[in-house]
Design a protein around this motif. Structure first.
Motif, mmCIF file in Angstrom:
data_model
loop_
_atom_site.group_PDB
_atom_site.id
_atom_site.type_symbol
_atom_site.label_atom_id
_atom_site.label_comp_id
_atom_site.label_asym_id
_atom_site.label_seq_id
_atom_site.Cartn_x
_atom_site.Cartn_y
_atom_site.Cartn_z
ATOM 1 N N SER A 118 -3.242 -5.622 -22.986
ATOM 2 C CA SER A 118 -2.989 -7.049 -23.100
ATOM 3 C C SER A 118 -4.297 -7.838 -23.066
ATOM 4 O O SER A 118 -5.142 -7.608 -22.209
ATOM 5 C CB SER A 118 -2.087 -7.517 -21.949
ATOM 6 N N THR B 153 -4.687 -12.158 -33.351
ATOM 7 C CA THR B 153 -3.480 -11.966 -32.550
ATOM 8 C C THR B 153 -3.184 -10.482 -32.481
ATOM 9 O O THR B 153 -2.940 -9.843 -33.515
ATOM 10 C CB THR B 153 -2.272 -12.713 -33.154
ATOM 11 N N ASP C 144 -1.008 -7.264 -31.531
ATOM 12 C CA ASP C 144 0.306 -6.717 -31.205
ATOM 13 C C ASP C 144 0.064 -5.396 -30.477
ATOM 14 O O ASP C 144 0.065 -4.322 -31.076
ATOM 15 C CB ASP C 144 1.118 -6.503 -32.485
ATOM 16 N N ASN D 174 3.343 -2.667 -29.827
ATOM 17 C CA ASN D 174 3.951 -1.930 -30.928
ATOM 18 C C ASN D 174 3.486 -0.475 -30.869
ATOM 19 O O ASN D 174 2.302 -0.190 -31.035
ATOM 20 C CB ASN D 174 3.557 -2.562 -32.257
ATOM 21 N N PRO E 111 0.367 -0.529 -33.757
ATOM 22 C CA PRO E 111 -0.360 -1.552 -33.002
ATOM 23 C C PRO E 111 -1.549 -2.067 -33.810
ATOM 24 O O PRO E 111 -2.131 -1.344 -34.604
ATOM 25 C CB PRO E 111 -0.814 -0.794 -31.754
ATOM 26 N N THR F 86 -2.011 -8.757 -35.904
ATOM 27 C CA THR F 86 -1.062 -9.344 -36.860
ATOM 28 C C THR F 86 -1.666 -10.570 -37.531
ATOM 29 O O THR F 86 -1.268 -10.936 -38.631
ATOM 30 C CB THR F 86 0.234 -9.734 -36.144
#
Length: 601
Positions: free
Chosen positions: A113, A129, A131, A134, A138, A141
């Motif tokens: 994160s 951004t 992700d 995922n 990953p 995005t």
């Protein structure tokens, strides 16, 4: 570690020794992990530099798509289109490798994160951004710079030394030869070869687009995945180019890019004689997670360097004058000789040339021989007279964009130096016992040279060899008597009249040949592993290998260089255990006993 029954005092001393060596090994392990973190940081810096280098060339071409009157520049327009395609393909590969990195971290249970207290992935662009949750794809995005790899701080990684997880992602958790090609990480292997072909095809496409004669060029991909050495790779590449119909000007850059992105798929396994491993297996086998990330970043570096080289080459096709240049170097020109205390003037300038187009040279009689033309430069060999000066003259020509050659005369004067000599030890600064000390020497003003050694019991004359960096040398191999603290080397020569000339005597200290050490840091309790031995990093001796022929660990003996799981049943994960190995030196056959400490995983 082995032998008869120990007294309580001996057991206590042994335990203290084990704890001490374990602490030392822990420090070494941490330093190694820190080294991988530093390597990754340096690779990120290089990658940013290569991104910028390619972007600058692309921007230059973009600015030339229209001329001063606002009319389109066909060459610049077509070249820019190809550059856009190159960036699209580059972004796919960079994003793929970033995805594999993130999947390794996910497998290790790392907190990806951006809001984490110690974030691993760092925002370094306008649109960013991540992700991170995922599990199948990953990545970013929103990404305003898709060809720039995600910036990471490996100091924030919790499980820096984890390796089972990345081996699973890369598909080598069961075999380093028969790699699982369905593993997500293995996708990087075919992707590198795909990018290699696409990049070469796009360079050819650019030449087709700007060719006024309508030539249809094409590159036939030889799909090289196996080569003996760099020379063999070059030979295979030349055959492939001969079989293709590419623009002659494109041969150099295609060969350079193709070779830079080529690797041997199947390699000998250095841990098991007669066995082989896949490149992915050899690169990622039992590598700590931070080392695996650094290896993936290195692949991104290869991609970005190839992209920048392609951009630079394509940019050179869009010039403002009759000559295209892609390199600029500084030149400082001084008088060939200056008297002591005299004043002189140094002329300094910047010289531009095209490294992809080779010059033509006409050398005046007796003024040297052309030996090579490469990287936009000509190389001329000559033999200097025994004394005085020598003037080198001739003409050099370069083609303009229309194929016409412009010739210019060149001249330079070489002053022949007075007689003198020197001795150098290219590998070490001291002499060693039990080792052929390789000595090179030279002297000017004579037709032959030789050396004699006081303190040596044997010498081999006129030997040739290569050092660990592949540099060739010629000289003598000298063997020193044991017990000697120093040796004296005398350099002498003969001039063209047969007169003996002594240049001097040089004294060198003598040391014992260094002892080998255990290179293996960790072993898996469930799988065991191979034991490596060799000289420390400070010793750069070529041709020295140590074969492990057996040893003892946890009171159990083993044969060969592999410790089986059965020998590790008394250990526990995280434990540091002492090990004794028996080795045989490759060049002398001398057997040595080495002690060390290995961590059980």
């Amino acid at each position: 570690m082995a032998g008869g029954k120990e007294t309580p005092r001996q057991k206590m001393i042994g335990m203290m020794y084990l704890v001490l060596t374990a602490l030392l090994a822990l420090n070494v392990s941490k330093s190694i992990l820190d080294a991988f973190i530093n390597i990754e940081s340096n690779i990120q810096t290089v990658n940013n530099t290569e991104v910028q280098r390619g972007d600058e060339k692309k921007s230059d071409v973009g600015a030339k798509q229209t001329n001063g009157e606002g009319n389109p520049n066909k060459i610049a327009v077509e070249i820019f289109k190809v550059m856009e395609e190159i960036d699209a393909e580059t972004a796919k590969k960079i994003v793929l490798i970033d995805k594999i990195k993130l999947m390794i971290f996910q497998k290790c249970g790392e907190d990806l994160s951006p809001a984490a207290e110690k974030p691993i992935c760092l925002k370094d662009r306008a649109q960013w951004t991540l992700d991170f949750a995922n599990v199948t794809k990953p990545g970013l995005t929103k990404n305003s710079e898709p060809i720039r790899p995600i910036k990471m701080n490996l100091n924030h990684v919790a499980k820096k030394d984890a390796y089972d997880e990345q081996m699973f992602i890369m598909g080598i958790n069961e075999s380093i030869l028969d790699v699982n090609n369905k593993a997500p990480g293995f996708a990087v292997w075919p992707a590198m070869f795909e990018y290699r072909k696409i990049l070469c095809d796009l360079i050819v496409k650019a030449s087709v687009a700007i060719d006024d004669d309508g030539n249809k060029y094409a590159f036939k991909d030889p799909n090289i995945k196996k080569f003996k050495d760099i020379k063999d790779l070059g030979v295979q590449m030349e055959k492939a180019l001969d079989a293709s119909s590419v623009n002659q000007d494109d041969r150099g850059i295609i060969s350079n890019i193709y070779r830079s992105l080529t690797k041997n798929e199947i390699q000998p396994d250095p841990h098991s004689e007669g066995e082989f491993r896949h490149w992915v297996g050899g690169t990622f086998d039992h590598a700590p997670s931070v080392a695996a990330i650094a290896a993936l970043s290195s692949l991104q570096s290869e991609i970005l360097t190839a992209r920048a080289n392609a951009m630079a080459y394509l940019s050179s096709k869009v010039g403002g004058g009759n000559y295209a240049f892609n390199k600029v170097i500084p030149l400082a020109i001084a008088a060939p000789s200056v008297s002591g205390g005299a004043s002189d003037t140094l002329k300094v300038m910047m010289a531009a040339y095209d490294s992809e187009k080779q010059p033509e040279v006409k050398i005046d009689a007796g003024k040297g021989t052309l030996v090579d033309t490469r990287d936009g430069q000509a190389f001329i060999a000559y033999t200097a007279p025994s004394g005085g000066e020598m003037e080198l003259t001739g003409e050099i020509g370069i083609k303009d964009k229309f194929g016409s050659i412009k010739w210019a005369k060149y001249t330079t004067t070489v002053k022949v130096v007075e007689k003198g000599g020197s001795i150098a030890l290219p590998e070490v600064s001291v002499f060693y016992t039990d080792w052929p000390n390789k000595v090179t020497y030279s002297a000017s003003g004579v037709v032959s040279t030789s050396v004699t050694c006081s303190g040596c019991y044997k010498s081999q004359k006129n030997k040739t060899w290569r050092d660990a960096d592949g540099i060739s040398y010629k000289g003598d191999w000298l063997y020193v008597n044991r017990g000697k603290r120093s040796v004296s080397i005398s350099l002498q020569g003969k001039d063209k009249n047969g007169n003996n000339i002594t240049f001097g005597k040089y004294k060198y200290p003598v040391k014992k040949f260094p002892k080998p050490e255990i290179k293996t840091n960790t072993l898996s309790k469930s799988r065991g592993g191979f034991i490596d031995a060799g000289l420390g990093e400070a010793f750069n001796f070529k041709g020295i290998k140590y074969r492990v022929i057996g040893g003892e660990i946890l009171g159990k003996g083993f044969k060969g260089d592999r410790i089986k799981p059965a020998s590790l049943t008394r250990s526990r994960p995280g434990q540091k255990v002492g090990v004794v190995i028996f080795t045989k030196r490759s060049d002398t056959g001398k057997e040595e006993i080495i002690e060390g400490v290995i961590e059980i995983k």
